[in-house]
Design a protein around this motif. Structure first.
Motif, PDB file in Angstrom:
ATOM      1  N   SER A  84      -5.930 -65.132 -27.572  1.00  0.00           N
ATOM      2  CA  SER A  84      -4.892 -64.422 -26.687  1.00  0.00           C
ATOM      3  C   SER A  84      -3.736 -63.762 -27.251  1.00  0.00           C
ATOM      4  CB  SER A  84      -4.861 -65.390 -25.497  1.00  0.00           C
ATOM      5  OG  SER A  84      -4.060 -66.356 -25.743  1.00  0.00           O
ATOM      6  N   ASP A  85      -3.226 -63.054 -26.246  1.00  0.00           N
ATOM      7  CA  ASP A  85      -1.934 -62.356 -26.796  1.00  0.00           C
ATOM      8  C   ASP A  85      -0.900 -63.575 -26.352  1.00  0.00           C
ATOM      9  OD1 ASP A  85      -2.949 -60.227 -27.997  1.00  0.00           O
ATOM     10  OD2 ASP A  85      -2.745 -59.314 -26.007  1.00  0.00           O
ATOM     11  N   TYR A  86       0.505 -63.168 -26.825  1.00  0.00           N
ATOM     12  CA  TYR A  86       1.614 -64.137 -26.370  1.00  0.00           C
ATOM     13  C   TYR A  86       1.983 -63.474 -24.927  1.00  0.00           C
ATOM     14  CZ  TYR A  86       2.825 -66.245 -30.773  1.00  0.00           C
ATOM     15  OH  TYR A  86       2.552 -67.221 -31.851  1.00  0.00           O
ATOM     16  N   HIS A  87       2.375 -64.535 -24.079  1.00  0.00           N
ATOM     17  CA  HIS A  87       2.903 -64.129 -22.634  1.00  0.00           C
ATOM     18  C   HIS A  87       3.512 -65.516 -22.008  1.00  0.00           C
ATOM     19  CE1 HIS A  87      -1.044 -65.899 -22.054  1.00  0.00           C
ATOM     20  NE2 HIS A  87      -0.748 -66.358 -20.852  1.00  0.00           N
ATOM     21  N   PHE A  88       4.258 -65.097 -20.926  1.00  0.00           N
ATOM     22  CA  PHE A  88       4.957 -66.154 -20.322  1.00  0.00           C
ATOM     23  C   PHE A  88       3.813 -66.977 -19.745  1.00  0.00           C
ATOM     24  CE2 PHE A  88       8.463 -63.347 -20.933  1.00  0.00           C
ATOM     25  CZ  PHE A  88       9.399 -63.948 -21.199  1.00  0.00           C
ATOM     26  N   ILE A  89       4.059 -68.598 -19.933  1.00  0.00           N
ATOM     27  CA  ILE A  89       3.161 -69.609 -19.115  1.00  0.00           C
ATOM     28  C   ILE A  89       4.130 -70.466 -18.337  1.00  0.00           C
ATOM     29  CG2 ILE A  89       1.657 -71.393 -19.782  1.00  0.00           C
ATOM     30  CD1 ILE A  89       1.413 -70.174 -22.699  1.00  0.00           C
ATOM     31  N   PHE A  90       3.603 -70.585 -17.130  1.00  0.00           N
ATOM     32  CA  PHE A  90       4.489 -71.326 -16.255  1.00  0.00           C
ATOM     33  C   PHE A  90       3.602 -72.378 -15.830  1.00  0.00           C
ATOM     34  CE2 PHE A  90       5.071 -66.717 -15.609  1.00  0.00           C
ATOM     35  CZ  PHE A  90       6.351 -66.721 -15.332  1.00  0.00           C
ATOM     36  N   MET A  91       4.193 -73.649 -16.116  1.00  0.00           N
ATOM     37  CA  MET A  91       3.683 -75.294 -15.903  1.00  0.00           C
ATOM     38  C   MET A  91       4.415 -75.543 -15.029  1.00  0.00           C
ATOM     39  SD  MET A  91       3.072 -75.941 -19.998  1.00  0.00           S
ATOM     40  CE  MET A  91       4.566 -75.002 -20.433  1.00  0.00           C
ATOM     41  N   ASN A  92       3.717 -75.761 -13.653  1.00  0.00           N
ATOM     42  CA  ASN A  92       4.614 -76.268 -12.470  1.00  0.00           C
ATOM     43  C   ASN A  92       3.785 -77.420 -11.963  1.00  0.00           C
ATOM     44  OD1 ASN A  92       5.850 -76.568 -10.170  1.00  0.00           O
ATOM     45  ND2 ASN A  92       5.999 -74.115  -9.561  1.00  0.00           N
ATOM     46  N   PRO A  93       4.352 -78.506 -11.969  1.00  0.00           N
ATOM     47  CA  PRO A  93       3.642 -79.850 -11.022  1.00  0.00           C
ATOM     48  C   PRO A  93       3.503 -79.408  -9.832  1.00  0.00           C
ATOM     49  CG  PRO A  93       5.696 -80.264 -11.796  1.00  0.00           C
ATOM     50  CD  PRO A  93       5.554 -79.037 -12.577  1.00  0.00           C
ATOM     51  N   ASN A  94       4.341 -78.543  -8.969  1.00  0.00           N
ATOM     52  CA  ASN A  94       4.035 -78.354  -7.788  1.00  0.00           C
ATOM     53  C   ASN A  94       2.980 -77.425  -7.246  1.00  0.00           C
ATOM     54  OD1 ASN A  94       6.576 -79.777  -7.090  1.00  0.00           O
ATOM     55  ND2 ASN A  94       7.712 -78.114  -7.951  1.00  0.00           N
ATOM     56  N   ASP A  95       2.296 -76.856  -8.308  1.00  0.00           N
ATOM     57  CA  ASP A  95       1.359 -75.864  -8.154  1.00  0.00           C
ATOM     58  C   ASP A  95      -0.083 -76.593  -7.626  1.00  0.00           C
ATOM     59  OD1 ASP A  95      -1.068 -74.225  -8.298  1.00  0.00           O
ATOM     60  OD2 ASP A  95       0.097 -72.930  -9.789  1.00  0.00           O
ATOM     61  N   PRO A  96      -0.671 -76.541  -6.655  1.00  0.00           N
ATOM     62  CA  PRO A  96      -1.999 -77.281  -6.529  1.00  0.00           C
ATOM     63  C   PRO A  96      -2.959 -77.242  -7.639  1.00  0.00           C
ATOM     64  CG  PRO A  96      -1.740 -75.523  -5.029  1.00  0.00           C
ATOM     65  CD  PRO A  96      -0.687 -75.363  -5.558  1.00  0.00           C
ATOM     66  N   ASN A  97      -2.966 -76.150  -8.537  1.00  0.00           N
ATOM     67  CA  ASN A  97      -3.786 -75.902  -9.729  1.00  0.00           C
ATOM     68  C   ASN A  97      -3.408 -76.360 -10.902  1.00  0.00           C
ATOM     69  OD1 ASN A  97      -6.111 -74.820  -7.933  1.00  0.00           O
ATOM     70  ND2 ASN A  97      -4.896 -72.834  -7.976  1.00  0.00           N
ATOM     71  N   TYR A  98      -2.353 -77.035 -10.884  1.00  0.00           N
ATOM     72  CA  TYR A  98      -1.407 -77.391 -12.241  1.00  0.00           C
ATOM     73  C   TYR A  98      -2.425 -78.677 -12.952  1.00  0.00           C
ATOM     74  CZ  TYR A  98       1.787 -79.610 -15.124  1.00  0.00           C
ATOM     75  OH  TYR A  98       2.388 -80.107 -16.473  1.00  0.00           O
ATOM     76  N   GLU A  99      -2.749 -78.430 -14.058  1.00  0.00           N
ATOM     77  CA  GLU A  99      -3.144 -79.243 -14.914  1.00  0.00           C
ATOM     78  C   GLU A  99      -2.105 -79.383 -16.127  1.00  0.00           C
ATOM     79  OE1 GLU A  99      -7.074 -78.796 -16.251  1.00  0.00           O
ATOM     80  OE2 GLU A  99      -7.911 -77.747 -14.189  1.00  0.00           O
ATOM     81  N   PRO A 100      -1.617 -80.765 -16.329  1.00  0.00           N
ATOM     82  CA  PRO A 100      -0.644 -80.696 -17.518  1.00  0.00           C
ATOM     83  C   PRO A 100      -1.474 -80.426 -18.819  1.00  0.00           C
ATOM     84  CG  PRO A 100      -0.981 -82.990 -16.378  1.00  0.00           C
ATOM     85  CD  PRO A 100      -1.963 -81.806 -15.583  1.00  0.00           C
ATOM     86  N   PRO A 101      -0.429 -79.878 -19.758  1.00  0.00           N
ATOM     87  CA  PRO A 101      -0.947 -79.864 -21.110  1.00  0.00           C
ATOM     88  C   PRO A 101      -1.694 -81.187 -21.673  1.00  0.00           C
ATOM     89  CG  PRO A 101       1.280 -79.123 -21.012  1.00  0.00           C
ATOM     90  CD  PRO A 101       1.148 -79.770 -19.870  1.00  0.00           C
ATOM     91  N   LYS A 102      -2.556 -80.762 -22.574  1.00  0.00           N
ATOM     92  CA  LYS A 102      -3.080 -81.991 -23.230  1.00  0.00           C
ATOM     93  C   LYS A 102      -2.063 -82.536 -24.433  1.00  0.00           C
ATOM     94  CE  LYS A 102      -7.693 -80.479 -23.155  1.00  0.00           C
ATOM     95  NZ  LYS A 102      -8.277 -79.170 -23.377  1.00  0.00           N
ATOM     96  N   GLU A 103      -2.172 -83.888 -24.501  1.00  0.00           N
ATOM     97  CA  GLU A 103      -1.272 -84.425 -25.405  1.00  0.00           C
ATOM     98  C   GLU A 103      -1.207 -83.752 -26.703  1.00  0.00           C
ATOM     99  OE1 GLU A 103       1.319 -87.335 -26.450  1.00  0.00           O
ATOM    100  OE2 GLU A 103      -0.140 -87.542 -24.625  1.00  0.00           O
ATOM    101  N   GLY A 104      -0.123 -83.642 -27.413  1.00  0.00           N
ATOM    102  CA  GLY A 104       0.272 -82.787 -28.435  1.00  0.00           C
ATOM    103  C   GLY A 104       0.252 -81.360 -28.315  1.00  0.00           C
ATOM    104  N   HIS A 105       0.043 -80.872 -27.244  1.00  0.00           N
ATOM    105  CA  HIS A 105       0.073 -79.366 -26.917  1.00  0.00           C
ATOM    106  C   HIS A 105       1.221 -79.069 -25.704  1.00  0.00           C
ATOM    107  CE1 HIS A 105      -3.995 -79.733 -28.405  1.00  0.00           C
ATOM    108  NE2 HIS A 105      -3.841 -78.548 -28.761  1.00  0.00           N
ATOM    109  N   ALA A 106       2.211 -79.985 -25.395  1.00  0.00           N
ATOM    110  CA  ALA A 106       3.045 -79.678 -24.532  1.00  0.00           C
ATOM    111  C   ALA A 106       4.102 -78.631 -25.160  1.00  0.00           C
ATOM    112  CB  ALA A 106       3.938 -80.975 -24.134  1.00  0.00           C
TER     113      ALA A 106
END
Length: 113
Positions: A84-106
């Protein structure tokens, strides 16, 4: 409140060099849809009802009414996968579809370059 990673901060700084963005701040917003959250960001002027904060030397704003939706969000600039190309990524624990990054990928949230 919102954490902007160093990679995202660097990309925002590059975008801020345009004449059209001079004197403006980065604004974050979220639209709630049936599928989850849709994230919006762009340069804008500060309004009286905005919250004005700073992360990784980037001043940002959002409307007070969205505080509970955006609190704890991390904004990164990276690839989702190697194809994929670089783009902004939004990681939001308030989003019902949020999945935390895997260990070592945060994302690295520190001020390190």
């Amino acid at each position: 409140m919102i954490i902007i990673t160093k990679k995202a901060a660097n990309e925002i700084i590059l975008s801020a060099h345009n004449l059209e963005t001079q004197g403006l701040l980065i604004r974050f917003a979220v639209d709630k849809t049936d599928e989850g959250f849709q994230y919006l960001m762009g340069f804008d002027a500060r309004n009286d009802n905005d919250i004005h904060l700073k992360s990784n030397d980037i001043e940002y704003i959002f409307v007070y009414e969205q505080k509970t939706l955006l609190e704890g969000m991390v904004v990164d600039f990276d690839k989702i996968d190697k194809d994929s190309d670089y783009h902004f990524i939004f990681m939001n624990p308030n989003d019902p579809n949020y999945e935390p990054p895997k260990e070592g990928h945060a994302p690295d949230k520190s001020n390190k370059k």
